[in-house]
Scaffold this active site. Sequence first.
Site, PDB file in Angstrom:
ATOM      1  N   ASP A   1       2.644  -8.009   1.395  1.00 43.02           N
ATOM      2  CA  ASP A   1       4.125  -6.424   0.316  1.00 43.02           C
ATOM      3  C   ASP A   1       4.509  -5.546   1.216  1.00 43.02           C
ATOM      4  O   ASP A   1       4.220  -5.447   2.374  1.00 43.02           O
ATOM      5  CB  ASP A   1       2.345  -5.940  -0.102  1.00 43.02           C
ATOM      6  CG  ASP A   1       3.260  -4.930  -1.293  1.00 43.02           C
ATOM      7  OD1 ASP A   1       3.927  -4.887  -1.662  1.00 43.02           O
ATOM      8  OD2 ASP A   1       3.341  -3.212  -0.689  1.00 43.02           O
TER       9      ASP A   1
ATOM     10  N   ASP B   1       0.513   1.453  -6.592  1.00 44.77           N
ATOM     11  CA  ASP B   1       1.714   0.870  -4.851  1.00 44.77           C
ATOM     12  C   ASP B   1       1.349   2.658  -4.028  1.00 44.77           C
ATOM     13  O   ASP B   1       2.915   2.752  -4.161  1.00 44.77           O
ATOM     14  CB  ASP B   1       2.625   0.709  -5.697  1.00 44.77           C
ATOM     15  CG  ASP B   1       3.559  -0.079  -4.148  1.00 44.77           C
ATOM     16  OD1 ASP B   1       3.222   0.397  -3.029  1.00 44.77           O
ATOM     17  OD2 ASP B   1       4.884  -0.265  -4.735  1.00 44.77           O
TER      18      ASP B   1
END
Lengths: 308, 432
Positions: free
Chosen positions: B151, B304
């Site tokens: 990520d 996130d």
Amino acid sequence: MSRHLLSAADFDREQATLFLDTAAQIEAALAGREVKKLPTLRGRTVVNLFYEDSTRTRISFELAAKRLSADVINFSAKGSSVSKGESLKDTALTLEAMGADAVVVRHSMSGAPHRLALWVRGCVVNAGDGTHEHPTQALLDAYTMRSRLGRLEGLRVTIVGDVLHSRVARSNVLLLATLGAEVTLVAPPTLLPVGIETWPVEVAFDLDGALPKADVVMMLRVQRERMAESYFPSPREYSRRYGLDATRMAMLPDDAIVMHPGPMNRGMEIAAEVADSVRSTIVEQVRNGLSVRMAVLYLLLSGAEVSL
Amino acid sequence: MTGSWLITDIRPYGEAAVDVLIRGGHIAEIGPGLSAAGAERIDGGGLIALPGLVDLHTHLREPGREDAETVQTGARSAALGGFTGVHAMANTDPVADTAGVVEQVWRLGRDSGLVDVAPVGAVTVGLGGTQLAELGAMADSAARVRVFSDDGFCVADPALMRRALEYVKAFGGVIAQHAEEPRLTVGAQMNEGVRSAQLGLTGWPAAAEEAVIARDVLLAGHVGSRLHVCHVSTAGSVELLRWAKAKGIDVTAEVTPHHLLLTDDLAATYDPVYKVNPPLRTASDVQALREGLADGTIDAVATDHAPHAVEDKECEWGAARPGMLGLQQALSVVVLAMVETGLLDWRGVADRCSTRPARIGGLGRDGHGGGLTVGAPANLVLLDPAARSILDPAELASRSRNTPYAGMELPGRVVATLLRGRPTVLDGKAQA
């Protein structure tokens, strides 16, 4: 109107016209004078904060401020603390501490002047930010069109080239829409932004079809490096399809003018014979830029007296 | 603070009010009018009870950027947000691509005492996208890593992605893909569309996300692997996921709170607090994401949470790092975007914010994502859905202040969070 000049969308037709009229008054006031200087901004400080190389814009602003009797400081990214990694905010606070009344900023990043405006008390003038806007260029272009052709309302303006990366195009589209001109953008589809369908313009891919209907044709600078990113196959192909040469210029109506914000790539987007023709206003644009920037600094800095 | 707790007058999933007795870290009794000698009492006052939230996607920044966040400050943010479990992304410095680093993060989480921290392992060495990291060693470590992700970067090489999908089957792992075709997003600053055209910011096209999701669901189907898609942000991605699930492909997906609420119009301020990757999209994308979450096409809300130091946000848009805080406001945003709009009921919130993310990340083994039933580990959050407050970033537990919700009025207040029967938050205050 805010005390800053960040975007050509910041003002309405009346305010835009005031900029142009003021520029005309300044030009008239200085015409024929031996000492081309007005005392208007005596004691005021104008900082030219240039993060990006620019010859004509920086010199134009410098001269404009000097002719209004302001103290001028040139602060360029090279040879200043900026190259040592000082943040925009710290630079802004430094200029603030020095008492800058106006900061004229050129920056490679879109929106940098908007950020700067948060951190300084003085006026911020956007002298070109990334691929966003260049509002004083749009003002000087409009001034040039009006002085050559006598009007802006209904004027048919064709802007040709790298619209995607052009701050000149963005500001011109906004200002010309405000002033009632009809804008056509001509470019290869790769150099038009996604989302352009919402702009107040016509879009065309064929230059030859657009020229006979143009009162003004404005050629944008196209960087050869765009070729490496496959925006077009080669400079030659670009030039053949989108360059303005003498043959194409002959398709324009009799009174039409040819503009270019500079610096030109002769032989790329514009042929030498076009750039040097009587239709070309390129040198005039530079001259008008001075009056327009004087008007901008005058109107922003004299704030209280002038209702803007 | 261990021992027995009697929580009176709470409404599990917003339903009928009951009392809940917690003993030995588990739910011992549920029912009306409970009493328990020696138990400490929490007066629920009609609060809603949900299973403790689980975040599949958190950046805790430790090791490497302790100036932006530490495991401790991130854990406090998580607990205050109602989370009992978070997955810590691998893009730390050093990268969490070895057993040593994931164990370090796992231990820091355990020491925090506030939330279970499940480290995510990098798919490739140094997030470089060329060589598989030692996924098995991370899986076998004390951290028992099951989610692997580069990520911040996409595993762009299709052959490498295929191998990663296949390899982690050996230990029940899942690849969580940051779907971003890198060649289509060179220099990208915001969603490509009307706003980027106007603002002169380089566009991040929806197709760059959708192309990778399309590719990866086909690969996952082909090799019979599980795929998890991080931070889905476009209407087209929702359609692709719906198609893949209908085909029986084993894919799950998450959406962030900010993509459920905010749009790219905010970029017009040039305030980099709104710069995030993937970028804020359009109102129609927001609507499609909400509908996808409501119908289960999108399985989970994941924050996130991306703390950044002041200097990385107080600058030009183009110079700023992408990312925004999320842990502490996630539930409020879900209430605003999903519950108050009638798209999800409280059981739906529990499913998307706890049950499914726990299952995807493998945290069910530690008792996360279970129901509010007798015998279940007492991981739960008590929420006052009616409380509304205006967010002051200075009050956040994170070390960073890059919240996009500053000054916004948000619904829902986390009153208490319990991790295995121990309050980590009481009366809205962290207990460590």
